[in-house]
Design an enzyme around this catalytic site. Sequence first.
Site, PDB file in Angstrom:
ATOM      1  N   ASP A  63      -4.920  -5.854   4.996  1.00 15.26           N
ATOM      2  CA  ASP A  63      -6.022  -6.659   5.543  1.00 15.26           C
ATOM      3  C   ASP A  63      -6.028  -8.076   4.982  1.00 15.26           C
ATOM      4  OD1 ASP A  63      -7.233  -4.844   7.321  1.00 15.26           O
ATOM      5  OD2 ASP A  63      -8.079  -3.735   5.622  1.00 15.26           O
ATOM      6  N   LYS A 117     -12.330  -1.845  17.381  1.00 16.33           N
ATOM      7  CA  LYS A 117     -10.947  -2.266  17.626  1.00 16.33           C
ATOM      8  C   LYS A 117     -10.592  -2.212  19.114  1.00 16.33           C
ATOM      9  CE  LYS A 117      -9.442  -2.018  13.066  1.00 16.33           C
ATOM     10  NZ  LYS A 117      -8.420  -2.695  12.281  1.00 16.33           N
ATOM     11  N   LYS A 141       8.871 -17.372  -9.434  1.00 20.07           N
ATOM     12  CA  LYS A 141       8.189 -16.248 -10.082  1.00 20.07           C
ATOM     13  C   LYS A 141       7.140 -16.767 -11.079  1.00 20.07           C
ATOM     14  CE  LYS A 141       8.914 -12.376 -13.150  1.00 20.07           C
ATOM     15  NZ  LYS A 141       9.794 -11.778 -14.148  1.00 20.07           N
ATOM     16  N   PRO A 171      -4.451 -11.366  10.242  1.00 21.72           N
ATOM     17  CA  PRO A 171      -4.902 -11.068  11.611  1.00 21.72           C
ATOM     18  C   PRO A 171      -5.012  -9.559  11.791  1.00 21.72           C
ATOM     19  CG  PRO A 171      -2.606 -11.810  11.603  1.00 21.72           C
ATOM     20  CD  PRO A 171      -3.132 -12.000  10.209  1.00 21.72           C
ATOM     21  N   ASP A 172      -5.982  -9.116  12.580  1.00 20.49           N
ATOM     22  CA  ASP A 172      -6.114  -7.692  12.906  1.00 20.49           C
ATOM     23  C   ASP A 172      -5.379  -7.455  14.223  1.00 20.49           C
ATOM     24  OD1 ASP A 172      -6.947  -5.180  13.846  1.00 20.49           O
ATOM     25  OD2 ASP A 172      -8.713  -5.262  12.553  1.00 20.49           O
ATOM     26  N   ILE A 173      -4.196  -6.885  14.125  1.00 24.82           N
ATOM     27  CA  ILE A 173      -3.311  -6.772  15.300  1.00 24.82           C
ATOM     28  C   ILE A 173      -3.944  -5.876  16.371  1.00 24.82           C
ATOM     29  CG2 ILE A 173      -0.967  -6.221  16.075  1.00 24.82           C
ATOM     30  CD1 ILE A 173      -0.187  -6.277  13.009  1.00 24.82           C
ATOM     31  N   ASN A 181       0.850  -1.196   0.000  1.00 27.18           N
ATOM     32  CA  ASN A 181       0.000   0.000   0.000  1.00 27.18           C
ATOM     33  C   ASN A 181       0.880   1.238   0.000  1.00 27.18           C
ATOM     34  OD1 ASN A 181       0.406   0.923   2.863  1.00 27.18           O
ATOM     35  ND2 ASN A 181      -0.384  -1.136   3.239  1.00 27.18           N
ATOM     36  N   LYS A 190     -15.007   2.458  14.255  1.00 24.73           N
ATOM     37  CA  LYS A 190     -13.743   1.691  14.240  1.00 24.73           C
ATOM     38  C   LYS A 190     -13.106   1.668  15.626  1.00 24.73           C
ATOM     39  CE  LYS A 190     -11.560   1.312  10.221  1.00 24.73           C
ATOM     40  NZ  LYS A 190     -10.777   1.654   9.038  1.00 24.73           N
TER      41      LYS A 190
HETATM   42  O1  PMT Z   1       2.847   6.434   6.305  1.00 26.17           O
HETATM   43  P1  PMT Z   1       2.340   7.740   5.729  1.00 26.17           P
HETATM   44  O2  PMT Z   1       2.645   7.867   4.258  1.00 26.17           O
HETATM   45  O3  PMT Z   1       2.819   8.914   6.527  1.00 26.17           O
HETATM   46  O4  PMT Z   1       0.751   7.718   5.814  1.00 26.17           O
HETATM   47  C1  PMT Z   1       0.117   7.753   7.055  1.00 26.17           C
HETATM   48  C2  PMT Z   1      -1.098   6.814   7.101  1.00 26.17           C
HETATM   49  C3  PMT Z   1      -2.134   7.294   6.110  1.00 26.17           C
HETATM   50  C4  PMT Z   1      -0.692   5.385   6.767  1.00 26.17           C
HETATM   51  C5  PMT Z   1      -1.637   6.872   8.577  1.00 26.17           C
HETATM   52  O5  PMT Z   1      -1.984   8.184   8.904  1.00 26.17           O
HETATM   53  C6  PMT Z   1      -2.825   5.939   8.766  1.00 26.17           C
HETATM   54  O6  PMT Z   1      -3.958   6.274   8.485  1.00 26.17           O
HETATM   55  N1  PMT Z   1      -2.543   4.698   9.279  1.00 26.17           N
HETATM   56  C7  PMT Z   1      -3.552   3.635   9.424  1.00 26.17           C
HETATM   57  C8  PMT Z   1      -3.741   2.946   8.123  1.00 26.17           C
HETATM   58  C9  PMT Z   1      -4.721   1.780   8.261  1.00 26.17           C
HETATM   59  O7  PMT Z   1      -4.329   0.640   8.135  1.00 26.17           O
HETATM   60  O8  PMT Z   1      -5.967   2.127   8.558  1.00 26.17           O
HETATM   61  P2  PMT Z   1      -7.143   1.038   8.771  1.00 26.17           P
HETATM   62  O9  PMT Z   1      -8.331   1.872   8.918  1.00 26.17           O
HETATM   63  O10 PMT Z   1      -7.103   0.027   7.682  1.00 26.17           O
HETATM   64  O11 PMT Z   1      -6.766   0.313  10.136  1.00 26.17           O
HETATM   65  C10 PMT Z   1      -7.194   0.792  11.400  1.00 26.17           C
HETATM   66  C11 PMT Z   1      -6.178   0.455  12.476  1.00 26.17           C
HETATM   67  O12 PMT Z   1      -6.054  -0.970  12.620  1.00 26.17           O
HETATM   68  C12 PMT Z   1      -4.781   0.971  12.226  1.00 26.17           C
HETATM   69  O13 PMT Z   1      -4.275   1.416  13.459  1.00 26.17           O
HETATM   70  C13 PMT Z   1      -4.016  -0.251  11.725  1.00 26.17           C
HETATM   71  O14 PMT Z   1      -2.641  -0.172  12.083  1.00 26.17           O
HETATM   72  C14 PMT Z   1      -4.721  -1.370  12.467  1.00 26.17           C
HETATM   73  N2  PMT Z   1      -4.747  -2.647  11.717  1.00 26.17           N
HETATM   74  C15 PMT Z   1      -5.330  -2.710  10.483  1.00 26.17           C
HETATM   75  C16 PMT Z   1      -5.406  -3.927   9.835  1.00 26.17           C
HETATM   76  C17 PMT Z   1      -4.839  -5.069  10.439  1.00 26.17           C
HETATM   77  N3  PMT Z   1      -4.869  -6.240   9.832  1.00 26.17           N
HETATM   78  N4  PMT Z   1      -4.260  -4.980  11.641  1.00 26.17           N
HETATM   79  C18 PMT Z   1      -4.206  -3.787  12.291  1.00 26.17           C
HETATM   80  O15 PMT Z   1      -3.677  -3.700  13.405  1.00 26.17           O
END
Ligand code: PMT
Length: 411
Positions: free
Chosen positions: A282, A349, A292, A310-312, A213, A345
């Site tokens: 995700d 979470k 490859k 897994p969602d950490i 990403n 969210k």
């Molecule tokens: O790195 P930069 O270029 O500076 O950009 C910053 C950013 C946009 C990445 C940052 O500001 C940001 O938004 N980070 C969270 C990105 C994200 O994964 O958002 P989410 O809405 O998908 O996830 C919500 C939360 O769950 C996040 O804290 C994520 O770390 C956590 N998560 C998500 C998926 C997963 N499988 N496990 C997780 O722990």
Amino acid sequence: MELAGRRIVLGISGGIAAYKAAELVRLFVKAGAEVRVIMTRAAQKFITPLTLQALSQHPVATDLFELTEEASHESKIGHIELADLAELLVIAPASADLIAKLALGLADDLLTTVALASKAPLLIAPAMNVNMWNHPATRANVATLASRGALTVGPGAGELACGWVGSGRMAEPVEVAEACARALGPRDFGGLKMLVTAGPTYEPIDPVRFIGNRSSGKMGFAVARAAARRGAEVTLVAGPTALATPPGVTRVDVESARQMREAVLARAEAQAAIVMVAAVGDYRPREVASEKGKKETLGESPSLALIANPDILAELGARAWPGRRPILIGFAAETEDVERRAVEKRKKKGCDLLCANDVSEPGSGFGTDTNRVLFVGEGGVERLPLLGKDEVAERLLDRAAALMTGKKARG
Ligand code: PMT
């Protein structure tokens, strides 16, 4: 503003925004700080040393070689003394040229010499034309300074003196003074352990390809840098990024979401706070090919079976902690209906605070130096303006500190 009795050396470089330095000096003096002003030759084209001398109540230093020879007793302070006297060196406005010199370590005038000789923290308030600010050379120079621990406040966006509209306006004096207060502020995370995740995850498809990403890691690295400066013992679990490790931070490099989970869980119990800034994938490919994939075999329209990672954060939020539960702070990257989704969210979470950003807004989210976020906490929603990521990090830590001491959060 907690600046009373603090010794600030203010460097002023050339640019229309130099006039703002006068108001900044006034704010410093009003707050009880001792201010010494250094002006570059170009700065003196925009504002006179006399103005700054009157406001700071000290002679203004302008020339490397005049300092020790002809100057009056009061101003007979050499560049090393000026460098040593500073508890904070703030450069406002910081022109593109001056930033480039600082990044290179040049010392060809008084201000750059003091900057090189000083061990004080450095805060820059850039001001320049939008194209200069966006130029890869300036971006690289600002990143170099950040990697050495320099702090940045602004620039803001708007109408510029040159007629262009965009980023490049020097932060307002009150914002610079607040950033100074924070830079000099108490080490309120002293003795606390904090884990920060940053950057993207890469989910391998085969030895060559992956699903990733757009996260650059800038936001997470800014949080780690600010926490370390405020005294925390910071572990930064970083996905693939080219960013340099902030000073004083322990870095653990990972690639995939599952590696990130392992690295976080192995360290989670020792932490006072965990800040999940990483953009964790995700999904990952259900199968990882050992060779490859070749076009001849895959054909024109191959499909990829995915499986959920897994969602950490959710796992941390739901687990039973044997000891004290760390403060859990999540981020949310949204493209629509940001506030409602962020509120949901945070609950889903199980985190104490959620910092949401609209990643579809220009200047906000992935890869940028600025971010517009809103904090969702127990007390409601706090919206912040578009700010530098260092500034967002400071505000986030203010909220984390309030959560740790049980103070009522703003918003
Ligand atoms: O790195 P930069 O270029 O500076 O950009 C910053 C950013 C946009 C990445 C940052 O500001 C940001 O938004 N980070 C969270 C990105 C994200 O994964 O958002 P989410 O809405 O998908 O996830 C919500 C939360 O769950 C996040 O804290 C994520 O770390 C956590 N998560 C998500 C998926 C997963 N499988 N496990 C997780 O722990």
